[in-house]
Design a protein around this motif. Structure first.
Motif, short mmCIF file in Angstrom:
data_model
loop_
_atom_site.label_atom_id
_atom_site.label_comp_id
_atom_site.label_asym_id
_atom_site.label_seq_id
_atom_site.Cartn_x
_atom_site.Cartn_y
_atom_site.Cartn_z
N ARG A 196 0.76 -1.34 -0.04
CA ARG A 196 0.09 -0.08 0.08
C ARG A 196 0.89 1.10 -0.06
O ARG A 196 0.28 2.26 -0.42
N SER A 202 -0.25 0.22 -5.19
CA SER A 202 -0.74 0.66 -3.87
C SER A 202 -2.30 0.33 -3.83
O SER A 202 -2.99 0.03 -3.11
N ASP A 203 -3.15 0.30 -5.48
CA ASP A 203 -4.27 0.17 -5.43
C ASP A 203 -4.55 -1.30 -6.09
O ASP A 203 -5.78 -1.76 -6.59
N LYS A 224 -7.24 0.65 1.68
CA LYS A 224 -6.11 0.99 2.33
C LYS A 224 -5.29 -0.05 2.90
O LYS A 224 -4.15 0.06 3.48
#
Length: 252
Positions: A196, A202-203, A224
């Protein structure tokens, strides 16, 4: 006809849209257009379309999901046709001709864009969902890999969180990371934080497959942190069904 040739019976076809527009009659300030469209495409006069809100068909849902540019072109076409009618009512035939040309041009661009979108969708549909399976138990890793592959997934593996981070740094990002939480070297929570915290992935969808309750790790649930938590022991059939549903939003 209010185009350069100005002939009635001229017809314009947009095969990717499934729509054809034909000039049926020209009389004074009025031009009669015939629009042939698929059954699931509503064709309404502008004043009748205002405020219409009805349940969307699957085709309409697909339209709604198209790119921002495509939706803008639909809007531009509708505005051009409405302005053309206003020009006709005001007796400004030349302006109406120019506006109709712009509308037809937008139809062509829209047709091309939709064709490209359909081609891309077809190409994407041919690509299997790519999974990175992170599991330190070799036997479990091999068995789960086999089950996923037999159900059409493309699977790469890593034996712990550190190996997973090395994989992500060197390969194209997967569609989903499936990971155990109790692992040597770099455990689940630290791996989640590392993923993340890296902008390039991160997504990415991140699902835990663990025999431990999520509350014991203090890992955030949601985009998240962990997107979905699958508890061990797994029911293989239910697990695959849920995974396919997660990776195919239209099934939800």
């Amino acid at each position: 006809m209010l185009v350069i040739a100005r002939r009635a019976s001229d017809k314009f076809c947009f095969p990717n849209l499934g729509i054809s527009v034909e000039v049926l009659r020209i009389k004074g300030k009025t031009v009669r257009l015939g629009i042939d469209a698929p059954d699931d495409v509503k064709v309404l006069r502008h004043e009748l379309a205002t405020g219409v809100q009805s349940a969307m068909t699957p085709a309409e849902k697909k339209w709604r999901e198209l790119s921002h540019e495509l939706r803008n072109r639909v809007n531009t076409t509708a505005l051009a046709l409405h302005l053309m009618q206003m020009h006709l009512e005001a007796g400004r035939v030349g302006d109406a001709e120019n506006t109709l040309q712009k509308a037809l041009s937008e139809f062509r661009l829209l047709d091309e864009k939709l064709g490209a979108a359909n081609s891309q969708a077809a190409a994407d549909a041919d690509q299997p969902c790519r999974v990175l399976l992170v599991e330190d138990d070799a036997n479990e890793r091999e068995l789960l890999t086999g089950i996923l592959q037999m159900n059409g997934f493309a699977v790469d593996t890593a034996d712990d969180g550190l190996a997973a981070m090395c994989y992500l740094n060197k390969h194209e990002r997967p569609d989903v990371v499936l990971m155990d939480m109790r692992m040597p070297r770099l455990d689940g929570p630290k791996t989640v934080s590392a993923i993340r915290g890296t902008p390039n992935y991160s997504d990415v969808k991140l699902f835990a497959v663990s025999a431990t309750d999520p509350s014991e790790f203090g890992v955030r649930l949601g985009p998240k942190g962990i997107d979905r938590w699958f508890a061990k022991p797994l029911n293989p059939t239910s697990f695959v069904d849920e995974l396919q549903r997660e990776m195919t939003p239209e099934l939800n």
